[in-house]
Design a protein around this motif. Structure first.
Motif, PDB file in Angstrom:
ATOM      1  N   ALA A   1       0.837  -1.205   0.000  1.00  0.00           N
ATOM      2  CA  ALA A   1       0.000   0.000   0.000  1.00  0.00           C
ATOM      3  C   ALA A   1       0.870   1.253   0.000  1.00  0.00           C
ATOM      4  O   ALA A   1       0.599   2.209  -0.739  1.00  0.00           O
ATOM      5  CB  ALA A   1      -0.939  -0.006   1.201  1.00  0.00           C
ATOM      6  N   LEU A   2       1.922   1.257   0.799  1.00  0.00           N
ATOM      7  CA  LEU A   2       2.813   2.410   0.853  1.00  0.00           C
ATOM      8  C   LEU A   2       3.578   2.582  -0.460  1.00  0.00           C
ATOM      9  O   LEU A   2       3.729   3.707  -0.950  1.00  0.00           O
ATOM     10  CB  LEU A   2       3.784   2.274   2.031  1.00  0.00           C
ATOM     11  CG  LEU A   2       3.136   2.412   3.409  1.00  0.00           C
ATOM     12  CD1 LEU A   2       4.093   1.957   4.503  1.00  0.00           C
ATOM     13  CD2 LEU A   2       2.675   3.841   3.647  1.00  0.00           C
ATOM     14  N   VAL A   3       4.035   1.488  -1.031  1.00  0.00           N
ATOM     15  CA  VAL A   3       4.730   1.548  -2.324  1.00  0.00           C
ATOM     16  C   VAL A   3       3.779   2.098  -3.380  1.00  0.00           C
ATOM     17  O   VAL A   3       4.153   2.958  -4.178  1.00  0.00           O
ATOM     18  CB  VAL A   3       5.288   0.162  -2.725  1.00  0.00           C
ATOM     19  CG1 VAL A   3       5.800   0.171  -4.165  1.00  0.00           C
ATOM     20  CG2 VAL A   3       6.389  -0.270  -1.771  1.00  0.00           C
ATOM     21  N   GLY A   4       2.544   1.627  -3.375  1.00  0.00           N
ATOM     22  CA  GLY A   4       1.556   2.094  -4.351  1.00  0.00           C
ATOM     23  C   GLY A   4       1.256   3.577  -4.240  1.00  0.00           C
ATOM     24  O   GLY A   4       0.958   4.237  -5.233  1.00  0.00           O
TER      25      GLY A   4
ATOM     26  N   ILE B   1      10.015   6.078   1.529  1.00  0.00           N
ATOM     27  CA  ILE B   1      10.778   6.130   2.774  1.00  0.00           C
ATOM     28  C   ILE B   1       9.979   5.494   3.899  1.00  0.00           C
ATOM     29  O   ILE B   1      10.503   4.710   4.693  1.00  0.00           O
ATOM     30  CB  ILE B   1      11.188   7.580   3.108  1.00  0.00           C
ATOM     31  CG1 ILE B   1      12.183   8.071   2.051  1.00  0.00           C
ATOM     32  CG2 ILE B   1      11.780   7.684   4.509  1.00  0.00           C
ATOM     33  CD1 ILE B   1      12.519   9.538   2.135  1.00  0.00           C
ATOM     34  N   ARG B   2       8.704   5.800   3.958  1.00  0.00           N
ATOM     35  CA  ARG B   2       7.833   5.208   4.981  1.00  0.00           C
ATOM     36  C   ARG B   2       7.781   3.681   4.811  1.00  0.00           C
ATOM     37  O   ARG B   2       7.788   2.940   5.800  1.00  0.00           O
ATOM     38  CB  ARG B   2       6.439   5.814   4.902  1.00  0.00           C
ATOM     39  CG  ARG B   2       5.465   5.292   5.908  1.00  0.00           C
ATOM     40  CD  ARG B   2       5.709   5.887   7.258  1.00  0.00           C
ATOM     41  NE  ARG B   2       4.728   5.327   8.188  1.00  0.00           N
ATOM     42  CZ  ARG B   2       4.950   5.169   9.458  1.00  0.00           C
ATOM     43  NH1 ARG B   2       6.082   5.552   9.990  1.00  0.00           N
ATOM     44  NH2 ARG B   2       4.043   4.630  10.230  1.00  0.00           N
ATOM     45  N   ALA B   3       7.710   3.202   3.584  1.00  0.00           N
ATOM     46  CA  ALA B   3       7.652   1.757   3.330  1.00  0.00           C
ATOM     47  C   ALA B   3       8.898   1.065   3.865  1.00  0.00           C
ATOM     48  O   ALA B   3       8.804   0.016   4.520  1.00  0.00           O
ATOM     49  CB  ALA B   3       7.490   1.484   1.837  1.00  0.00           C
TER      50      ALA B   3
ATOM     51  N   ASP C   1      11.881  -1.643  -4.970  1.00  0.00           N
ATOM     52  CA  ASP C   1      11.959  -1.611  -6.430  1.00  0.00           C
ATOM     53  C   ASP C   1      11.290  -2.844  -7.030  1.00  0.00           C
ATOM     54  O   ASP C   1      10.522  -2.743  -7.995  1.00  0.00           O
ATOM     55  CB  ASP C   1      13.423  -1.531  -6.859  1.00  0.00           C
ATOM     56  CG  ASP C   1      13.572  -1.471  -8.362  1.00  0.00           C
ATOM     57  OD1 ASP C   1      13.011  -0.547  -8.971  1.00  0.00           O
ATOM     58  OD2 ASP C   1      14.252  -2.349  -8.921  1.00  0.00           O
ATOM     59  N   HIS C   2      11.555  -3.991  -6.442  1.00  0.00           N
ATOM     60  CA  HIS C   2      10.959  -5.254  -6.907  1.00  0.00           C
ATOM     61  C   HIS C   2       9.433  -5.202  -6.823  1.00  0.00           C
ATOM     62  O   HIS C   2       8.729  -5.539  -7.790  1.00  0.00           O
ATOM     63  CB  HIS C   2      11.524  -6.390  -6.052  1.00  0.00           C
ATOM     64  CG  HIS C   2      10.986  -7.744  -6.366  1.00  0.00           C
ATOM     65  ND1 HIS C   2      11.281  -8.416  -7.533  1.00  0.00           N
ATOM     66  CD2 HIS C   2      10.167  -8.565  -5.652  1.00  0.00           C
ATOM     67  CE1 HIS C   2      10.666  -9.587  -7.522  1.00  0.00           C
ATOM     68  NE2 HIS C   2       9.994  -9.698  -6.398  1.00  0.00           N
ATOM     69  N   ARG C   3       8.915  -4.784  -5.692  1.00  0.00           N
ATOM     70  CA  ARG C   3       7.464  -4.733  -5.507  1.00  0.00           C
ATOM     71  C   ARG C   3       6.829  -3.661  -6.388  1.00  0.00           C
ATOM     72  O   ARG C   3       5.727  -3.847  -6.916  1.00  0.00           O
ATOM     73  CB  ARG C   3       7.100  -4.493  -4.028  1.00  0.00           C
ATOM     74  CG  ARG C   3       7.487  -5.626  -3.105  1.00  0.00           C
ATOM     75  CD  ARG C   3       6.863  -6.947  -3.473  1.00  0.00           C
ATOM     76  NE  ARG C   3       5.416  -6.877  -3.491  1.00  0.00           N
ATOM     77  CZ  ARG C   3       4.620  -7.773  -4.052  1.00  0.00           C
ATOM     78  NH1 ARG C   3       5.124  -8.836  -4.632  1.00  0.00           N
ATOM     79  NH2 ARG C   3       3.312  -7.634  -4.025  1.00  0.00           N
TER      80      ARG C   3
ATOM     81  N   SER D   1       3.146  -2.426 -10.656  1.00  0.00           N
ATOM     82  CA  SER D   1       2.837  -1.645 -11.859  1.00  0.00           C
ATOM     83  C   SER D   1       2.610  -2.532 -13.076  1.00  0.00           C
ATOM     84  O   SER D   1       2.244  -2.043 -14.132  1.00  0.00           O
ATOM     85  CB  SER D   1       3.967  -0.649 -12.150  1.00  0.00           C
ATOM     86  OG  SER D   1       5.112  -1.329 -12.595  1.00  0.00           O
ATOM     87  N   GLY D   2       2.851  -3.849 -12.926  1.00  0.00           N
ATOM     88  CA  GLY D   2       2.614  -4.775 -14.018  1.00  0.00           C
ATOM     89  C   GLY D   2       3.770  -4.886 -14.987  1.00  0.00           C
ATOM     90  O   GLY D   2       3.688  -5.618 -15.959  1.00  0.00           O
TER      91      GLY D   2
END
Length: 80
Positions: free
Chosen positions: A20-23, A28-30, A54-56, A61-62
């Motif tokens: 959710a944070l990455v999205g 930084i929070r993630a 980066d991986h997630r 993003s598909g």
């Protein structure tokens, strides 16, 4: 430890929060949440956190699925 191994070792709730944070672009929070809530001693390094982020991000993003399609990156066909 690979990104996939680290991901599988994390609690499910943390995986959902991290994604959710990455999205949202809260990178930084993630990484902070990953290090605080992983349950690992020592916690994942910042380098591991950035690599996992980066991986997630690519997966979410598909881009990972797109880049594995047959013919991806080839020139488009033009009708004759």
């Amino acid at each position: 430890m690979t990104n996939d191994e680290l991901w599988q070792a994390l609690p499910e709730a943390l995986r959902a929060e991290f994604d959710a944070l990455v999205g949202k672009g809260s990178h930084i929070r993630a990484i902070y949440v990953l290090r605080e809530k992983s349950g690992r001693t020592p916690p994942p390094t910042i380098h591991e956190g950035v690599a996992l982020l980066d991986h997630r991000a690519r997966i979410l993003s598909g881009r990972d699925q797109t880049s594995q399609r047959p013919g991806f990156g080839s020139q488009p066909r033009h009708p004759s």
